[in-house]
Design a protein around this motif. Structure first.
Motif, PDB file in Angstrom:
ATOM      1  N   PRO A 729       0.863  -1.179   0.035  1.00  0.00           N
ATOM      2  CA  PRO A 729       0.111   0.065   0.028  1.00  0.00           C
ATOM      3  C   PRO A 729       0.952   1.478  -0.157  1.00  0.00           C
ATOM      4  N   ARG A 730       0.077   2.410  -0.354  1.00  0.00           N
ATOM      5  CA  ARG A 730       0.754   3.799  -0.188  1.00  0.00           C
ATOM      6  C   ARG A 730      -0.067   4.747   0.202  1.00  0.00           C
ATOM      7  N   PHE A 731       0.120   5.568   1.028  1.00  0.00           N
ATOM      8  CA  PHE A 731      -0.810   6.696   1.450  1.00  0.00           C
ATOM      9  C   PHE A 731      -0.594   7.637   0.480  1.00  0.00           C
ATOM     10  N   LYS A 732      -1.755   8.206   0.158  1.00  0.00           N
ATOM     11  CA  LYS A 732      -1.784   9.505  -0.801  1.00  0.00           C
ATOM     12  C   LYS A 732      -2.878  10.480  -0.751  1.00  0.00           C
ATOM     13  N   ASN A 733      -2.704  11.413  -1.155  1.00  0.00           N
ATOM     14  CA  ASN A 733      -3.805  12.633  -1.150  1.00  0.00           C
ATOM     15  C   ASN A 733      -4.618  12.447  -2.176  1.00  0.00           C
ATOM     16  N   LEU A 734      -5.902  11.918  -2.120  1.00  0.00           N
ATOM     17  CA  LEU A 734      -6.921  11.671  -3.134  1.00  0.00           C
ATOM     18  C   LEU A 734      -7.789  12.962  -3.374  1.00  0.00           C
ATOM     19  N   PRO A 735      -7.842  13.280  -4.552  1.00  0.00           N
ATOM     20  CA  PRO A 735      -9.008  14.173  -4.992  1.00  0.00           C
ATOM     21  C   PRO A 735     -10.326  14.160  -4.171  1.00  0.00           C
ATOM     22  N   GLY A 736     -10.917  15.269  -3.933  1.00  0.00           N
ATOM     23  CA  GLY A 736     -12.251  15.284  -3.075  1.00  0.00           C
ATOM     24  C   GLY A 736     -12.253  16.343  -2.064  1.00  0.00           C
ATOM     25  N   ASN A 737     -13.359  16.814  -1.717  1.00  0.00           N
ATOM     26  CA  ASN A 737     -13.575  17.850  -0.687  1.00  0.00           C
ATOM     27  C   ASN A 737     -14.814  17.304   0.069  1.00  0.00           C
ATOM     28  N   LEU A 738     -14.444  17.743   1.521  1.00  0.00           N
ATOM     29  CA  LEU A 738     -15.374  17.189   2.401  1.00  0.00           C
ATOM     30  C   LEU A 738     -15.969  18.724   2.857  1.00  0.00           C
ATOM     31  N   ILE A 739     -17.165  19.220   2.688  1.00  0.00           N
ATOM     32  CA  ILE A 739     -17.730  20.287   2.987  1.00  0.00           C
ATOM     33  C   ILE A 739     -18.443  20.132   4.199  1.00  0.00           C
ATOM     34  N   ASN A 740     -18.144  21.054   5.223  1.00  0.00           N
ATOM     35  CA  ASN A 740     -19.046  21.183   6.366  1.00  0.00           C
ATOM     36  C   ASN A 740     -19.498  22.307   6.775  1.00  0.00           C
ATOM     37  N   LYS A 741     -20.897  22.713   7.100  1.00  0.00           N
ATOM     38  CA  LYS A 741     -21.409  23.952   7.201  1.00  0.00           C
ATOM     39  C   LYS A 741     -22.133  23.729   8.039  1.00  0.00           C
ATOM     40  N   GLY A 742     -22.737  25.009   8.916  1.00  0.00           N
ATOM     41  CA  GLY A 742     -23.365  25.042   9.942  1.00  0.00           C
ATOM     42  C   GLY A 742     -23.795  26.463  10.579  1.00  0.00           C
ATOM     43  N   VAL A 743     -24.897  26.678  11.414  1.00  0.00           N
ATOM     44  CA  VAL A 743     -25.287  27.726  12.043  1.00  0.00           C
ATOM     45  C   VAL A 743     -25.089  27.340  13.379  1.00  0.00           C
ATOM     46  N   GLU A 744     -24.815  28.260  14.379  1.00  0.00           N
ATOM     47  CA  GLU A 744     -24.718  28.068  15.903  1.00  0.00           C
ATOM     48  C   GLU A 744     -25.455  29.445  16.470  1.00  0.00           C
ATOM     49  N   VAL A 745     -26.111  29.146  17.670  1.00  0.00           N
ATOM     50  CA  VAL A 745     -26.640  30.216  18.379  1.00  0.00           C
ATOM     51  C   VAL A 745     -26.761  29.783  19.782  1.00  0.00           C
ATOM     52  N   ALA A 746     -26.222  30.642  20.701  1.00  0.00           N
ATOM     53  CA  ALA A 746     -26.139  30.541  22.190  1.00  0.00           C
ATOM     54  C   ALA A 746     -26.650  31.807  22.629  1.00  0.00           C
ATOM     55  N   LEU A 747     -27.844  31.466  23.625  1.00  0.00           N
ATOM     56  CA  LEU A 747     -28.383  32.733  24.696  1.00  0.00           C
ATOM     57  C   LEU A 747     -28.294  32.457  25.708  1.00  0.00           C
ATOM     58  N   SER A 748     -28.152  33.488  26.548  1.00  0.00           N
ATOM     59  CA  SER A 748     -28.269  33.545  28.031  1.00  0.00           C
ATOM     60  C   SER A 748     -28.859  34.957  28.739  1.00  0.00           C
ATOM     61  N   TYR A 749     -29.864  34.576  29.769  1.00  0.00           N
ATOM     62  CA  TYR A 749     -30.632  35.543  29.970  1.00  0.00           C
ATOM     63  C   TYR A 749     -30.844  35.510  31.392  1.00  0.00           C
ATOM     64  N   LYS A 750     -30.591  36.741  32.119  1.00  0.00           N
ATOM     65  CA  LYS A 750     -30.847  36.812  33.740  1.00  0.00           C
ATOM     66  C   LYS A 750     -31.887  37.170  33.843  1.00  0.00           C
ATOM     67  N   ILE A 751     -32.881  36.479  34.512  1.00  0.00           N
ATOM     68  CA  ILE A 751     -34.362  36.626  34.712  1.00  0.00           C
ATOM     69  C   ILE A 751     -34.508  37.553  36.018  1.00  0.00           C
ATOM     70  N   ILE A 752     -33.654  37.181  37.095  1.00  0.00           N
ATOM     71  CA  ILE A 752     -33.856  37.972  38.098  1.00  0.00           C
ATOM     72  C   ILE A 752     -32.345  38.211  38.630  1.00  0.00           C
ATOM     73  N   ASP A 753     -31.953  39.234  39.008  1.00  0.00           N
ATOM     74  CA  ASP A 753     -30.405  39.408  39.440  1.00  0.00           C
ATOM     75  C   ASP A 753     -30.373  40.477  40.532  1.00  0.00           C
ATOM     76  N   SER A 754     -30.816  40.026  41.730  1.00  0.00           N
ATOM     77  CA  SER A 754     -30.623  40.769  42.982  1.00  0.00           C
ATOM     78  C   SER A 754     -29.815  40.251  44.061  1.00  0.00           C
ATOM     79  N   GLU A 755     -29.563  40.908  45.190  1.00  0.00           N
ATOM     80  CA  GLU A 755     -28.481  40.831  45.941  1.00  0.00           C
ATOM     81  C   GLU A 755     -29.006  39.388  46.630  1.00  0.00           C
ATOM     82  N   ASN A 756     -30.185  38.898  46.931  1.00  0.00           N
ATOM     83  CA  ASN A 756     -30.486  37.537  47.531  1.00  0.00           C
ATOM     84  C   ASN A 756     -31.253  36.690  46.802  1.00  0.00           C
TER      85      ASN A 756
END
Length: 1002
Positions: A729-756
């Protein structure tokens, strides 16, 4: 004129005297929840007058107006304003700032405020970790970071973890991220050997098992933060190793000027979650099975137990005027829910820094040492018809007793194994010692220029010992014939096998960096970095094995040469990889709004062909602060964009050179041909995104779109394709493309933020798609195992399809005789003989990954919950395919009630088909934690600053339609080195657990 001058002078003197009369010195202490804060900033609002706290958190500001307002700031903590109101002493405790955009995140070769980052970077800190020690820090990321999928291959303690950052970027090379711990990049390989039992033909009928998780050595309680670098703008600084993302782990330092001693302990109780669904003895008999009369067998009682673990951590830390020290010790002991499995872990870490010459020179040293003791049993990925421990326990006729009346094992045949006998006959231990150490020297040449030198070592030694006693006889496995002195001698067969495998690694890191940072003007800041790195990775190992022992032998491992002399085998190996790099990065901020980051890295590696030793990896990132630190509805809004090229060097060493090895009796075998042109797989990526804070900093989040294009995929081409030349065997770089795409979303909400009372929620989701293009191959993977499944596979990699797409018969039910009906090439119903395999529009990689968490704090009480899930993918149930069909039931094996009562004919072959392909969608509750923290006078007499009690529940429930034991699986079913995904086969059952813990700070 004189009157005017006199009046002016009087006014000036009056103002001056009034000011002096009402000015004063103000002093005090600034602290956080852990104690005094050195280096906190105090500024008199509206002036340039200010001070910084010393190493005890103390400060003094002179000539402060009686009604002045002091502004207190510290990185990572909320800014607070205090009206002096005539006071001369002001003590203040700063609270944590949960606003995501105000965090300082660790990136490659430095840190940056998240609001100033041009790349997609996420970070979680110690406060985000669950209150139960995780065997691997990778599990702490599960469901916490958008675009990061963490899959535990099984429920086994210390079992393998699959981490994917924004999906897969390669086919045959590695897909895991680069891990950098305190500036030292790990080599990423396994630290222990895999194993399996040998058959007469050289195959492994009982299967082979995977090596252990390489991140197990890190103690969760030593981690300060985990940063995930996801796009080219943030990962290109790592060049040829950044294509799959980078995870940067930073360990803790001392924080308090006062000596601080902390102790934490937890106890965890666990039991099996999920169900294989095989019949009980009564159900088996009622369904018409071969009733042997006994009713005492239950497969779970035979091989499972309730799990138990204990964790202890002790740390000491202190900061001085010119030093910082932290020392910690950890111990955990885990008994898995499968008998004879567990993980014992003992760790120690040390951090020390010292400053010299007024802070111009700083020397930091870090050491992490861990001893791991793994115990496992015969849990294999590719067991055949006979099965592994789980397989034998499932198919055992539940009306058969395990023991005979004399107490001996009830032995049926060499292909129908008694699971308890197999459990008792097999032993498998792995002892691993891991050391990670570094020295980092920083020289501040002047106020703008500093030089750093890092030297790091990563060392591991691992020994795995396995044995199968000669008291159990298994068809074609672990047996050998005694050589005959003459043809008239009788044939004598001996059984049993033992093996010892050693693996050693020693890696060195040398890095030099020069950093320049200067506010050249009010509208221009320049932060520039240049560097040089050299990495040296060496590995060696050896294995010895024996077969054929006397029936009375019970300790084969310590007498491995006691088997048949002609069956004793010894092998060894050694390899070395060197990587040399030059890199630079420029980060420029213009008008405090526009941020531009440019990076380039040149990497050279001994892995590559002689004509492609070096390659270049550039990137550029741009960010613009549309809104910056404003009041009202929109507080911060930043747009980002990036483009860059990264590489992937996670392929086997010596792939580019001709390799030969000597076999038995000195025969020379040519293993592979050379390829002088072999080069890295490279990934070209771009992305756009936005970070924002809204509603008075209560709502924070980010939104990203990305696309990655990987080319020059590395594959071994078969011997026939290497002609003219030697047939190898021989290791080679073969023709071809692996396409990977996507969308990411992240949210954080402080509903209550008091001293106690505070309450926050956060969630994230990623939407992924991948596809092979310009690829002429049709490569099989996803090997299946079980009766009648020899040579079968379920997945392929081919053009215009997602990787690991399912390829199999389309099952359509049974005919009147109970034979399976499949679709032919034209889509018509037909029998197996004329059926056609189909390339399905179904994939094992999730299209959607989600995570959700919430936390509530009320005075001393706290509660938190986390969930995660995956959707849009399919799981192939190889367990059902191999074990649960009508023919197995009529042959005396236990199956599910559905299989026993189905319309399937006993002689109908269980061929791979869509019958065993199921949706893998799931939503799991990861953790639920309830805690209470005690502080104050009630603890003072015990010299305790704080004590926290908590209860944690893990994996309480899962919502899924998958019929197997658990949809979160990733059994290693690779073929010819090509990975697979989403196949379940005799997996170690996952557990659900409850922990009780205590954290005390003195």
């Amino acid at each position: 004129m004189k009157n005017s001058l006199l009046k002016g002078l009087m006014v000036f003197l009056t103002v001056l005297c009034t000011s002096m009369a009402y000015s004063q010195d103000v002093s005090g202490t600034v602290s956080d929840a852990s104690g005094p804060l050195p280096g906190a900033s105090i500024l008199v609002k509206g002036t340039s007058i200010g001070a910084q706290t010393d190493f005890d958190g103390k400060f003094t500001i002179r000539n402060v107006g009686a009604n002045a307002v002091l502004v207190f700031t510290y990185i990572g903590l909320k800014q607070q304003e205090v009206n002096v109101a005539g006071k001369t002493t002001v003590n203040i405790i700063l609270k944590e700032d949960s606003a995501e955009l105000r965090e300082v995140v660790v990136i490659g070769y430095g840190t940056v405020r998240k609001k100033d980052a041009t790349g997609a970077v996420d970070q979680i800190g110690a406060k985000d970790f669950d209150n139960v020690a995780a065997p691997s820090p990778a599990q702490l990321l599960r469901g916490k970071v958008a675009g990061v999928q963490v899959t535990q291959s099984s429920g086994e303690p210390g079992g393998g973890i699959s981490v994917r950052v924004r999906g897969n970027s390669s086919i045959r090379s590695g897909n895991g991220p680069l891990y950098v711990i305190d500036g030292v990049p790990l080599d990423g390989g396994n630290v222990s050997a895999g194993g399996g039992l040998t058959s007469n033909s050289g195959a492994q009928d009982l299967g082979s098992s995977s090596a252990r998780n390489p991140l197990n050595f890190i103690n969760q309680n030593d981690i300060e933060s985990i940063s995930v670098l996801k796009d080219a703008s943030s990962t290109a600084i790592y060049g040829s190793r950044g294509a799959n993302g980078v995870i940067v782990i930073t360990t803790k330092k001392g924080k308090s000027a006062e000596p601080q001693l902390s102790y934490s302990s937890s106890v965890t109780f666990s039991k099996k979650a999920g169900n294989f669904g095989v019949m009980s003895a009564d159900q088996f008999a009622a369904a018409g099975g071969d009733d042997q009369g006994a009713r005492s067998y239950n497969w779970e009682d035979a091989v499972l137990r309730n799990g138990f673990s204990m964790n202890h951590d002790l740390s000491f830390s202190k900061t001085g005027e010119n030093s910082n020290t932290r020392l910690s010790f950890g111990a955990s002991n885990t008994d898995g829910i499968v008998k004879n499995t567990g993980l014992d872990k003992y760790s120690a870490s040390f951090y020390n820094s010292n400053e010299f010459f007024g802070g111009a020179l700083k020397v930091e040293s870090r050491v992490i040492y861990t001893s791991l003791k793994d115990e496992t049993t015969l849990l294999s990925n590719n067991a055949g018809y006979i099965g592994n421990l789980i397989g034998t326990a499932l198919y055992w006729n539940p009306t058969l007793p395990i023991y005979n009346t004399d107490g001996s094992y009830n032995v049926i045949s060499t292909s129908y194994l008694n699971p308890v006998q197999l459990l008792d006959a097999y032993k498998d231990y792995t002892n691993t010692n891991k050391l990670l150490g570094s020295i980092n020297t920083t020289w501040k040449i002047n106020s703008h220029l500093k030089y750093q030198f890092l030297f790091g070592i990563e060392s591991s030694t691992s020994t795995r010992k396995t044995q199968l006693l000669p008291s159990i006889q298994i068809l074609n496995t672990a047996q050998a014939v005694v050589p005959k002195a003459s043809d008239s001698d009788p044939t004598i067969t001996k059984y049993g096998q033992a093996a010892i495998a050693n693996q050693n690694k020693f890696n060195k890191t040398f890095e030099h960096t020069l950093n320049y940072n200067n506010d050249i003007s009010d509208n221009f800041n320049l932060d520039a970095l240049v560097g040089y790195s050299y990495y040296d990775y060496t590995a060696d190992g050896n294995q010895s094995s024996g077969i054929g022992y006397d029936a009375s032998q019970t300790n084969l491992i310590d007498n491995i040469e006691g088997g048949l002399q002609n069956e004793f085998r010894v092998s060894s190996y050694r390899n070395r990889v060197e990587l040399q790099s030059y890199f630079g990065r420029v980060n420029a901020t213009l008008f405090k709004k526009l941020i531009v980051t440019g990076t380039i890295r040149a990497d050279g590696s001994t892995k590559l062909g002689v004509n492609n030793k070096y390659d270049y990896f550039p990137s550029v990132g741009v960010a613009y602060k549309v809104v910056d630190n404003a009041e009202g509805l929109v507080n911060d809004f930043k747009l980002r964009g990036n483009y860059g090229i990264t590489g992937n060097q996670e392929f086997a060493p010596n792939s580019a050179i001709a390799r030969a090895s000597y076999g038995n009796n000195g025969s020379l075998n040519l293993d592979s041909n050379s390829n002088a042109d072999l080069r890295w797989e490279t990934t070209k990526s771009y992305g756009v995104g936005a970070d924002f804070e809204l509603i008075n900093n209560r709502l924070t989040g980010s939104l990203d779109y990305f696309q990655r294009d990987t080319k020059d995929l590395i594959f071994p081409v078969p011997a026939a394709a290497t002609q003219p030349g030697p047939p190898s065997p021989r290791f080679k770089n073969l023709p071809g493309n692996l396409i990977n795409k996507g969308v990411e979303v992240a949210l954080s909400y402080k509903i209550i933020d008091s001293e106690n009372l505070s309450w926050d929620i956060s969630g994230n989701a990623s939407f992924l798609k991948n596809e092979m293009t310009n690829f002429a191959g049709f490569i099989s993977t996803g090997g299946l195992n079980g009766q009648g499944l020899s040579g079968a596979y379920a997945q392929v990699i081919t053009n215009d399809k997602p990787i690991y797409s399912y390829y199999m018969y389309e099952w359509r039910g049974y005919d009147s005789a109970g034979n399976s009906i499949y679709a032919d090439a034209a889509g018509n119903d037909t029998g197996l003989g004329t059926a056609a395999k189909k390339l399905l529009d179904k994939q094992p990689l999730p299209k959607i990954n989600v995570g959700f968490s919430t936390g509530l704090n009320f005075k001393g009480f706290d509660a938190s919950a986390s969930f995660y899930g995956a959707f849009g993918h399919y799981i192939y149930n190889n367990t059902t395919n191999a074990y649960f069909f009508k023919g197995a039931f009529t042959g005396g094996r236990n199956v599910t009630e559905e299989a026993a009562t189905s319309a399937q004919a006993a002689g109908d072959p269980n061929s791979p088909s869509t019958k065993f392909l199921e949706k893998g969608d799931f939503l799991r509750m990861g953790n639920l934690t309830l805690g209470y923290t005690v502080k104050g006078n009630s603890l003072d007499r015990f010299k305790i600053k704080s004590a926290r009690f908590y209860v944690n529940a893990s994996n309480l429930f899962i919502i899924t339609s998958y019929s197997g034991t658990d949809p979160e699986v990733d059994t290693d079913k690779q073929l010819n080195g090509v990975p697979s995904a989403g196949i379940e086969y005799l997996s170690y059952p996952r557990d659900k657990s409850v922990s009780v813990g205590l954290n005390v700070t003195f």
